[in-house]
Design a protein around this motif. Structure first.
Motif, PDB file in Angstrom:
ATOM      1  N   GLU A   1      -9.687   9.054 -15.045  1.00 63.41           N
ATOM      2  CA  GLU A   1      -8.315   8.540 -14.887  1.00 63.41           C
ATOM      3  C   GLU A   1      -8.022   8.199 -13.427  1.00 63.41           C
ATOM      4  OE1 GLU A   1      -8.738  11.902 -16.205  1.00 63.41           O
ATOM      5  OE2 GLU A   1      -9.194  10.897 -18.105  1.00 63.41           O
ATOM      6  N   ALA A   2      -8.462   9.035 -12.502  1.00 61.98           N
ATOM      7  CA  ALA A   2      -8.237   8.778 -11.077  1.00 61.98           C
ATOM      8  C   ALA A   2      -9.011   7.537 -10.626  1.00 61.98           C
ATOM      9  CB  ALA A   2      -8.639   9.990 -10.244  1.00 61.98           C
ATOM     10  N   LEU A   3     -10.229   7.371 -11.138  1.00 61.21           N
ATOM     11  CA  LEU A   3     -11.017   6.190 -10.780  1.00 61.21           C
ATOM     12  C   LEU A   3     -10.394   4.926 -11.352  1.00 61.21           C
ATOM     13  CD1 LEU A   3     -14.624   7.621 -11.200  1.00 61.21           C
ATOM     14  CD2 LEU A   3     -13.314   7.285  -9.084  1.00 61.21           C
ATOM     15  N   GLU A   4      -9.832   5.016 -12.543  1.00 60.84           N
ATOM     16  CA  GLU A   4      -9.155   3.852 -13.121  1.00 60.84           C
ATOM     17  C   GLU A   4      -7.924   3.487 -12.296  1.00 60.84           C
ATOM     18  OE1 GLU A   4      -8.448   4.914 -17.214  1.00 60.84           O
ATOM     19  OE2 GLU A   4     -10.571   4.664 -17.725  1.00 60.84           O
ATOM     20  N   GLU A   5      -7.180   4.492 -11.842  1.00 56.65           N
ATOM     21  CA  GLU A   5      -6.007   4.219 -11.008  1.00 56.65           C
ATOM     22  C   GLU A   5      -6.430   3.609  -9.671  1.00 56.65           C
ATOM     23  OE1 GLU A   5      -2.074   6.419  -9.176  1.00 56.65           O
ATOM     24  OE2 GLU A   5      -3.146   7.358 -10.839  1.00 56.65           O
ATOM     25  N   LEU A   6      -7.492   4.128  -9.086  1.00 58.64           N
ATOM     26  CA  LEU A   6      -7.995   3.566  -7.840  1.00 58.64           C
ATOM     27  C   LEU A   6      -8.430   2.117  -8.046  1.00 58.64           C
ATOM     28  CD1 LEU A   6      -8.796   3.809  -4.872  1.00 58.64           C
ATOM     29  CD2 LEU A   6     -10.994   4.768  -5.642  1.00 58.64           C
ATOM     30  N   HIS A   7      -9.140   1.852  -9.120  1.00 56.97           N
ATOM     31  CA  HIS A   7      -9.584   0.489  -9.422  1.00 56.97           C
ATOM     32  C   HIS A   7      -8.382  -0.455  -9.525  1.00 56.97           C
ATOM     33  CE1 HIS A   7     -11.733  -2.873 -11.157  1.00 56.97           C
ATOM     34  NE2 HIS A   7     -10.940  -2.823 -12.207  1.00 56.97           N
ATOM     35  N   ALA A   8      -7.323  -0.017 -10.169  1.00 48.16           N
ATOM     36  CA  ALA A   8      -6.121  -0.861 -10.305  1.00 48.16           C
ATOM     37  C   ALA A   8      -5.511  -1.174  -8.939  1.00 48.16           C
ATOM     38  CB  ALA A   8      -5.093  -0.169 -11.200  1.00 48.16           C
ATOM     39  N   LEU A   9      -5.632  -0.257  -7.986  1.00 45.05           N
ATOM     40  CA  LEU A   9      -5.108  -0.490  -6.637  1.00 45.05           C
ATOM     41  C   LEU A   9      -6.042  -1.391  -5.813  1.00 45.05           C
ATOM     42  CD1 LEU A   9      -3.922   3.145  -5.817  1.00 45.05           C
ATOM     43  CD2 LEU A   9      -2.448   1.153  -6.247  1.00 45.05           C
ATOM     44  N   LEU A  10      -7.337  -1.294  -6.055  1.00 42.52           N
ATOM     45  CA  LEU A  10      -8.307  -2.062  -5.274  1.00 42.52           C
ATOM     46  C   LEU A  10      -8.484  -3.494  -5.774  1.00 42.52           C
ATOM     47  CD1 LEU A  10     -11.121   0.630  -4.856  1.00 42.52           C
ATOM     48  CD2 LEU A  10      -9.332   0.000  -3.204  1.00 42.52           C
ATOM     49  N   GLU A  11      -8.341  -3.692  -7.061  1.00 44.73           N
ATOM     50  CA  GLU A  11      -8.642  -4.995  -7.662  1.00 44.73           C
ATOM     51  C   GLU A  11      -7.867  -6.158  -7.040  1.00 44.73           C
ATOM     52  OE1 GLU A  11     -10.154  -6.144 -11.981  1.00 44.73           O
ATOM     53  OE2 GLU A  11      -8.139  -5.267 -11.943  1.00 44.73           O
TER      54      GLU A  11
ATOM     55  N   LEU B   1     -10.431  -1.841   7.160  1.00 41.00           N
ATOM     56  CA  LEU B   1     -10.841  -1.776   5.755  1.00 41.00           C
ATOM     57  C   LEU B   1     -11.031  -0.329   5.334  1.00 41.00           C
ATOM     58  CD1 LEU B   1     -11.951  -3.032   3.085  1.00 41.00           C
ATOM     59  CD2 LEU B   1     -14.184  -3.126   4.219  1.00 41.00           C
ATOM     60  N   GLN B   2     -11.752   0.430   6.117  1.00 40.00           N
ATOM     61  CA  GLN B   2     -12.021   1.820   5.779  1.00 40.00           C
ATOM     62  C   GLN B   2     -10.726   2.615   5.679  1.00 40.00           C
ATOM     63  OE1 GLN B   2     -11.777   4.798   7.808  1.00 40.00           O
ATOM     64  NE2 GLN B   2     -12.797   6.071   6.265  1.00 40.00           N
ATOM     65  N   ALA B   3      -9.829   2.431   6.625  1.00 36.70           N
ATOM     66  CA  ALA B   3      -8.560   3.166   6.617  1.00 36.70           C
ATOM     67  C   ALA B   3      -7.711   2.787   5.401  1.00 36.70           C
ATOM     68  CB  ALA B   3      -7.791   2.890   7.905  1.00 36.70           C
ATOM     69  N   GLU B   4      -7.675   1.513   5.061  1.00 38.40           N
ATOM     70  CA  GLU B   4      -6.882   1.070   3.900  1.00 38.40           C
ATOM     71  C   GLU B   4      -7.457   1.627   2.605  1.00 38.40           C
ATOM     72  OE1 GLU B   4      -3.918  -1.044   1.660  1.00 38.40           O
ATOM     73  OE2 GLU B   4      -4.051  -0.091   3.620  1.00 38.40           O
ATOM     74  N   LEU B   5      -8.760   1.658   2.479  1.00 37.60           N
ATOM     75  CA  LEU B   5      -9.368   2.183   1.252  1.00 37.60           C
ATOM     76  C   LEU B   5      -9.098   3.677   1.107  1.00 37.60           C
ATOM     77  CD1 LEU B   5     -12.741   0.249   1.084  1.00 37.60           C
ATOM     78  CD2 LEU B   5     -10.518  -0.343   0.092  1.00 37.60           C
TER      79      LEU B   5
ATOM     80  N   ALA C   1     -20.032  -9.071   5.667  1.00 34.15           N
ATOM     81  CA  ALA C   1     -20.107  -8.516   4.312  1.00 34.15           C
ATOM     82  C   ALA C   1     -19.229  -9.374   3.404  1.00 34.15           C
ATOM     83  CB  ALA C   1     -19.617  -7.077   4.312  1.00 34.15           C
ATOM     84  N   SER C   2     -19.635  -9.533   2.169  1.00 33.01           N
ATOM     85  CA  SER C   2     -18.830 -10.346   1.250  1.00 33.01           C
ATOM     86  C   SER C   2     -18.044  -9.506   0.262  1.00 33.01           C
ATOM     87  CB  SER C   2     -19.721 -11.333   0.497  1.00 33.01           C
ATOM     88  OG  SER C   2     -20.686 -10.635  -0.262  1.00 33.01           O
ATOM     89  N   CYS C   3     -18.374  -8.212   0.136  1.00 36.95           N
ATOM     90  CA  CYS C   3     -17.629  -7.372  -0.798  1.00 36.95           C
ATOM     91  C   CYS C   3     -17.828  -5.890  -0.488  1.00 36.95           C
ATOM     92  CB  CYS C   3     -18.015  -7.674  -2.240  1.00 36.95           C
ATOM     93  SG  CYS C   3     -19.684  -7.201  -2.690  1.00 36.95           S
ATOM     94  N   PHE C   4     -16.953  -5.084  -1.059  1.00 31.79           N
ATOM     95  CA  PHE C   4     -17.129  -3.637  -1.049  1.00 31.79           C
ATOM     96  C   PHE C   4     -17.129  -3.206  -2.499  1.00 31.79           C
ATOM     97  CE2 PHE C   4     -12.542  -4.103  -1.019  1.00 31.79           C
ATOM     98  CZ  PHE C   4     -12.077  -3.084  -1.832  1.00 31.79           C
ATOM     99  N   SER C   5     -17.571  -1.972  -2.756  1.00 30.15           N
ATOM    100  CA  SER C   5     -17.688  -1.551  -4.147  1.00 30.15           C
ATOM    101  C   SER C   5     -17.378  -0.070  -4.329  1.00 30.15           C
ATOM    102  CB  SER C   5     -19.084  -1.874  -4.689  1.00 30.15           C
ATOM    103  OG  SER C   5     -20.065  -1.235  -3.936  1.00 30.15           O
ATOM    104  N   LEU C   6     -17.043   0.254  -5.556  1.00 28.90           N
ATOM    105  CA  LEU C   6     -16.894   1.629  -6.010  1.00 28.90           C
ATOM    106  C   LEU C   6     -18.210   1.987  -6.669  1.00 28.90           C
ATOM    107  CD1 LEU C   6     -15.199   4.174  -6.576  1.00 28.90           C
ATOM    108  CD2 LEU C   6     -14.350   3.025  -8.640  1.00 28.90           C
ATOM    109  N   GLN C   7     -18.863   3.022  -6.129  1.00 31.44           N
ATOM    110  CA  GLN C   7     -20.188   3.410  -6.605  1.00 31.44           C
ATOM    111  C   GLN C   7     -20.148   4.780  -7.264  1.00 31.44           C
ATOM    112  OE1 GLN C   7     -23.235   1.730  -6.211  1.00 31.44           O
ATOM    113  NE2 GLN C   7     -22.157  -0.020  -5.341  1.00 31.44           N
TER     114      GLN C   7
END
Length: 180
Positions: free
Chosen positions: A48-58, A96-100, A154-160
């Motif tokens: 659930e937390a990862l889904e919420e994070l994904h919704a914020l990052l997308e 970028l790092q601080a915002e993430l 870099a062209s992208c960042f990712s959730l791993q």
């Protein structure tokens, strides 16, 4: 699930980065596909937390940082645990790092508390090295290969997702996010 946010490296950087370790025969080299810059280690998180994070990052469209590599260094704690290529702290990378991390906290995730020191891990070492391994490492450090790596964006960042195995960590890209 054990997770982290990473800056995905351009393919043009990967071979030169691995060339930086030259003939070093100590430790375990990080596989080509696993080379990245960790932006934030999130540890074990519920779906659930990862889904919420994904919704914020997308919806994010942040500027792509320029990657300039600045030599080799060791990371601990205590004895060297890994050899890494240092990355100059481009202001876009720091932002970028601080915002993430800010968005991770907003999603209810507490990222690992550690000062951000941009790097790409190249080799991991065992907890205890044999004397011959320590000597080989010292010999390497006395004259490491000089490798020029052209600056890149870099062209992208990712959730791993990360699964630990006896052979090393296995990463799975859960989501990738473009940079502009």
């Amino acid at each position: 699930m054990r997770c982290f946010l990473s800056l995905d490296l351009p393919d043009s950087c990967r071979d030169p980065l691995l060339s930086m370790i030259g003939g070093l025969r100590v430790g375990r080299a990080v596989p080509w596909d696993n080379l990245h810059i960790t932006l934030s280690f999130l540890d074990d998180q519920p779906e659930e937390a990862l889904e919420e994070l994904h919704a914020l990052l997308e919806p994010l469209r942040l500027p792509a940082p320029e990657l300039r590599f600045a030599g080799l260094d060791f990371f601990g704690p205590g004895k060297a645990r890994m050899l890494a290529a240092l990355v100059e702290p481009d202001p876009r990378l720091i932002s970028l790092q601080a915002e993430l991390e800010r968005l991770a906290r907003r999603a209810g995730i507490q990222p690992e508390r550690r000062a951000f020191r941009p790097h790409v891990t190249l080799v991991r070492f065992r907890h205890a090295m044999a004397p011959a391994e320590e000597a080989a490492l010292q010999g390497f450090l006395a004259a490491p290969p000089v490798v020029e790596i052209a600056p890149a964006h870099a062209s992208c960042f990712s959730l791993q997702g990360s699964t630990l195995t006896p052979e090393g960590a296995r990463y799975e890209t859960l989501a990738a996010y473009p940079l502009i």
